[in-house]
Design a protein around this motif. Sequence first.
Motif, PDB file in Angstrom:
ATOM      1  N   ARG A  87       0.748  -0.651   4.884  1.00 23.32           N
ATOM      2  CA  ARG A  87       1.136  -1.125   3.547  1.00 23.32           C
ATOM      3  C   ARG A  87      -0.061  -1.333   2.635  1.00 23.32           C
ATOM      4  NH1 ARG A  87       5.382  -0.567   6.971  1.00 23.32           N
ATOM      5  NH2 ARG A  87       7.333  -1.058   5.936  1.00 23.32           N
ATOM      6  N   LEU A  88      -1.183  -1.725   3.218  1.00 20.97           N
ATOM      7  CA  LEU A  88      -2.382  -2.049   2.441  1.00 20.97           C
ATOM      8  C   LEU A  88      -3.562  -1.271   3.014  1.00 20.97           C
ATOM      9  CD1 LEU A  88      -4.279  -3.728   0.589  1.00 20.97           C
ATOM     10  CD2 LEU A  88      -4.165  -5.552   2.296  1.00 20.97           C
ATOM     11  N   VAL A  89      -4.282  -0.548   2.143  1.00 15.29           N
ATOM     12  CA  VAL A  89      -5.476   0.199   2.547  1.00 15.29           C
ATOM     13  C   VAL A  89      -6.670  -0.369   1.804  1.00 15.29           C
ATOM     14  CG1 VAL A  89      -6.656   2.432   2.568  1.00 15.29           C
ATOM     15  CG2 VAL A  89      -4.212   2.319   3.060  1.00 15.29           C
ATOM     16  N   TYR A  90      -7.695  -0.746   2.557  1.00 14.01           N
ATOM     17  CA  TYR A  90      -8.957  -1.215   1.982  1.00 14.01           C
ATOM     18  C   TYR A  90     -10.028  -0.184   2.297  1.00 14.01           C
ATOM     19  CZ  TYR A  90     -13.388  -3.772   1.704  1.00 14.01           C
ATOM     20  OH  TYR A  90     -14.675  -4.141   1.429  1.00 14.01           O
ATOM     21  N   VAL A  91     -10.732   0.279   1.261  1.00 11.38           N
ATOM     22  CA  VAL A  91     -11.760   1.313   1.408  1.00 11.38           C
ATOM     23  C   VAL A  91     -13.093   0.762   0.927  1.00 11.38           C
ATOM     24  CG1 VAL A  91     -12.480   3.654   0.811  1.00 11.38           C
ATOM     25  CG2 VAL A  91     -10.049   3.120   0.999  1.00 11.38           C
TER      26      VAL A  91
END
Length: 388
Positions: A87-91
């Motif tokens: 649901r959440l992508v941190y790059v």
Amino acid sequence: MSQRDHPIESDDPSPAVLSGFSRPTRLWFKQNFPAPTEPQTRGWPVIAGGGHVLITAPTGSGKTLAAFLWAIDRVSRPDREAGPGVRLVYVSPLKALVYDIERNLRAPLAGIRGAAERLEESILVPRIAIRTGDTSAQERQRQLRDPAEILVTTPESLFLILGSKAAAHLAAVHTLIVDEVHALAPTKRGAHLALTLERLVERCGREPQRVGLSATVRPLDEAARFLAGDRPIEVVDASASPRLDLRVVVPVPDMEHPAEEAQGGSILAELCSRAVARAPQERGMWSAIYPALLAEIRSHRSTVLFTNSRGLCERICQRLNELAGEELVRAHHGSVSHEQRAEIEGGLKRGALRALVATSSLEMGIDMGAVDQVLLVESPGSVARGLQ
């Protein structure tokens, strides 16, 4: 982010900016922070509205929590979209920061779960997965079988995921956080990430909300266009001029005759003589530099000391520890393993280590707690050559 034991208040006098969060999230925030910071106060209404946003604010101002908390709250709600998937992508372009974010997310996740138990409310606790070049094949297979709700990764690893079977798990992504935008926007690496983000949109079949973070990015309109492409985006500019106490220090009155000046009766001279006795091969100003550095380190809780080469890094570290009579300082450079670097950074954060001597391999932005002072030591030989 340490949780303190506070009684539950029935009237819930939370700031208005927290009104959109669930009760467990509001309770956890109130237990741990006196009030929302500027990037949180200005950023949360935009994020709650679903718009793309670029938040720029100084390091330590709470901008990372501003980006994460709304998404974490959304993922934790019992009525979230059913089914497995990210649901959440941190790059982040900094691999060290990827691991640091994963560690720091555990505090709010555990705190919100504890707050929900006290309130006797049901939440879905999201899981975290890390995907970088260091991720083992076994862990990748596990993520493929059972994807976590929060994925912490790098631009290159996100590109590889989109070209693999794991791409199917990204179809449910609703929030995309891009950190250190200033390190990506002007580079080829950033251009490659921009294409990767468009591929992610195609995989989702919808527009994930984009939240960009940076402490130093300029110009803001160009950075915002990099982050959002041709989409509307709002900029939350909570930046501030850094408060610096900058000094240039030479530990001897006369740089041409440093050995002669070190023979006086001062405490510094005595320390210099001890350093020379322990390391007779040192010449020039180094016999005066080491005691001065040691005095600075011992007068502060934590110190990061930068040098211009790995060899100098190791030598300074060795001499300072010899002079101190204990392991007070650790070396941090590209030849040190990832595990050792993580141990050194953690030791400085916990207070178990007083200082580290580093080269440019130290990725600034990682969370090592409050650093009292940063020292830059240039080889006296290099300085002398520059003055000629």
